[in-house]
Design an enzyme around this catalytic site. Sequence first.
Site, short mmCIF file in Angstrom:
data_model
loop_
_atom_site.label_atom_id
_atom_site.label_comp_id
_atom_site.label_asym_id
_atom_site.label_seq_id
_atom_site.Cartn_x
_atom_site.Cartn_y
_atom_site.Cartn_z
N ARG A 159 0.86 -1.17 0.00
CA ARG A 159 0.00 0.00 0.00
C ARG A 159 0.90 1.23 0.00
O ARG A 159 2.04 1.19 0.48
CB ARG A 159 -0.89 0.02 1.24
CG ARG A 159 -1.80 -1.20 1.39
CD ARG A 159 -2.56 -1.14 2.71
NE ARG A 159 -3.48 -2.28 2.88
CZ ARG A 159 -3.16 -3.43 3.45
NH1 ARG A 159 -1.92 -3.61 3.94
NH2 ARG A 159 -4.05 -4.40 3.56
N LYS A 183 -1.81 -3.07 8.10
CA LYS A 183 -2.94 -2.65 8.92
C LYS A 183 -2.94 -3.39 10.25
O LYS A 183 -2.55 -4.55 10.33
CB LYS A 183 -4.26 -2.93 8.17
CG LYS A 183 -4.49 -2.01 6.97
CD LYS A 183 -5.84 -2.30 6.36
CE LYS A 183 -6.13 -1.33 5.21
NZ LYS A 183 -7.46 -1.57 4.59
N HIS A 255 -4.39 2.50 -5.28
CA HIS A 255 -4.11 1.07 -5.15
C HIS A 255 -3.83 0.38 -6.49
O HIS A 255 -3.71 -0.85 -6.54
CB HIS A 255 -5.29 0.36 -4.49
CG HIS A 255 -5.29 0.45 -2.99
ND1 HIS A 255 -4.14 0.61 -2.25
CD2 HIS A 255 -6.30 0.41 -2.08
CE1 HIS A 255 -4.45 0.66 -0.96
NE2 HIS A 255 -5.74 0.54 -0.84
N ARG A 258 -0.85 -1.94 -6.63
CA ARG A 258 -1.10 -3.08 -5.72
C ARG A 258 -2.05 -4.08 -6.38
O ARG A 258 -1.82 -5.29 -6.34
CB ARG A 258 -1.68 -2.53 -4.41
CG ARG A 258 -2.07 -3.59 -3.38
CD ARG A 258 -2.43 -2.88 -2.08
NE ARG A 258 -3.15 -3.72 -1.14
CZ ARG A 258 -2.58 -4.55 -0.27
NH1 ARG A 258 -1.26 -4.68 -0.26
NH2 ARG A 258 -3.31 -5.26 0.57
N HIS A 281 -3.53 -9.61 3.59
CA HIS A 281 -4.96 -9.74 3.87
C HIS A 281 -5.18 -10.72 5.02
O HIS A 281 -4.56 -11.78 5.07
CB HIS A 281 -5.70 -10.27 2.63
CG HIS A 281 -5.85 -9.26 1.55
ND1 HIS A 281 -6.15 -9.60 0.24
CD2 HIS A 281 -5.76 -7.91 1.57
CE1 HIS A 281 -6.22 -8.50 -0.49
NE2 HIS A 281 -6.00 -7.46 0.29
N TYR A 290 -9.48 -11.30 -6.78
CA TYR A 290 -8.56 -11.24 -7.91
C TYR A 290 -8.70 -12.44 -8.82
O TYR A 290 -8.40 -12.37 -10.01
CB TYR A 290 -7.11 -11.12 -7.41
CG TYR A 290 -6.86 -9.80 -6.71
CD1 TYR A 290 -6.68 -8.64 -7.44
CD2 TYR A 290 -6.85 -9.72 -5.33
CE1 TYR A 290 -6.47 -7.43 -6.80
CE2 TYR A 290 -6.65 -8.51 -4.68
CZ TYR A 290 -6.46 -7.36 -5.42
OH TYR A 290 -6.27 -6.16 -4.79
#
Length: 311
Positions: A159, A183, A255, A258, A281, A290
């Site tokens: 990110r 995160k 993004h 990414r 994730h 994806y």
Amino acid sequence: MVTGGRAPVAGVVRAYLDHLVVERGTARNTVESYTRDLRRYAAHLDRAGVTDLAAVGPEHITEFGMALREGDDEHRPLAASSAARALVAVRGLHRFAHADGITEQNPARDVKPPAPARRLPKALPVHDVLRLLDLPATEGERPLRDRALLELLYSSGARISEAVGLDLDDIDHDQRTVLLDGKGGHQRLVPVGRPALEALDAYLVRARPALASRGRGTAAVFLNARGGRLSRQSAWQVLKTNAERAGLASTVSPHTLRHSFATHLIEGGADVRVVQELLGHASVTTTQVYTLITVNTLREVYATAHPRAFG
């Protein structure tokens, strides 16, 4: 057929909207949207011969949901998000009526708004990514920094906030990895390709020292013109500016690289769980979006290449 009763639909709708404004302090735009949605709902019930809210059953609400998505004689179909909002308004109306004792039952209790459609992340074709990465010049403090930043974003799937958060010690040149702070304070070690490492080396040797001399000393990898840590907004501007120069501005978001990183990996045969780890994730479900892109690509190729694709 109900022609009247103790809970006229129009009256309860007005009471509910007043409740939202006076007691809940609901935002004006939301109230206006709910007003339109509930007027449409009241008209739908009226066409079904229902004027008493107490006579509404789950089947009426389900039929309204279908009318929202498919359209009717008076309205065009709504987008999934708008249809979901309208059903939220209807559920709120019935919950209010039941809580206030206006109706004995809440027929909307088990009626769920449709799940919003999963939006596929935008990914650039490989040739567009390569054109974007080649745009920054190979000389000058800012061009060298920008080239290193873009290469790193695509090579690692980081990110933008993770890239600008990198410190010098987070780069392991021997192991060809970077340590990203994701995160929730979760760190992950991500491999980096040779082109990105070469761009980083060029920036760290030939540009960063000059930028650092203007600041007060920071361990940040990417520096601004004053020698401080590059901000997320400035890094996004780097991507945006180069995307415009490459003619890709309309398809680029913070993004984009990414998303392109993840899509290209899966198209190249990478396991979705490996991509999950690389992206940081928490759930593989997030990463599986994806795979939808890849399936869509396969369908397009099949439709255009197979001699009997259309029978």
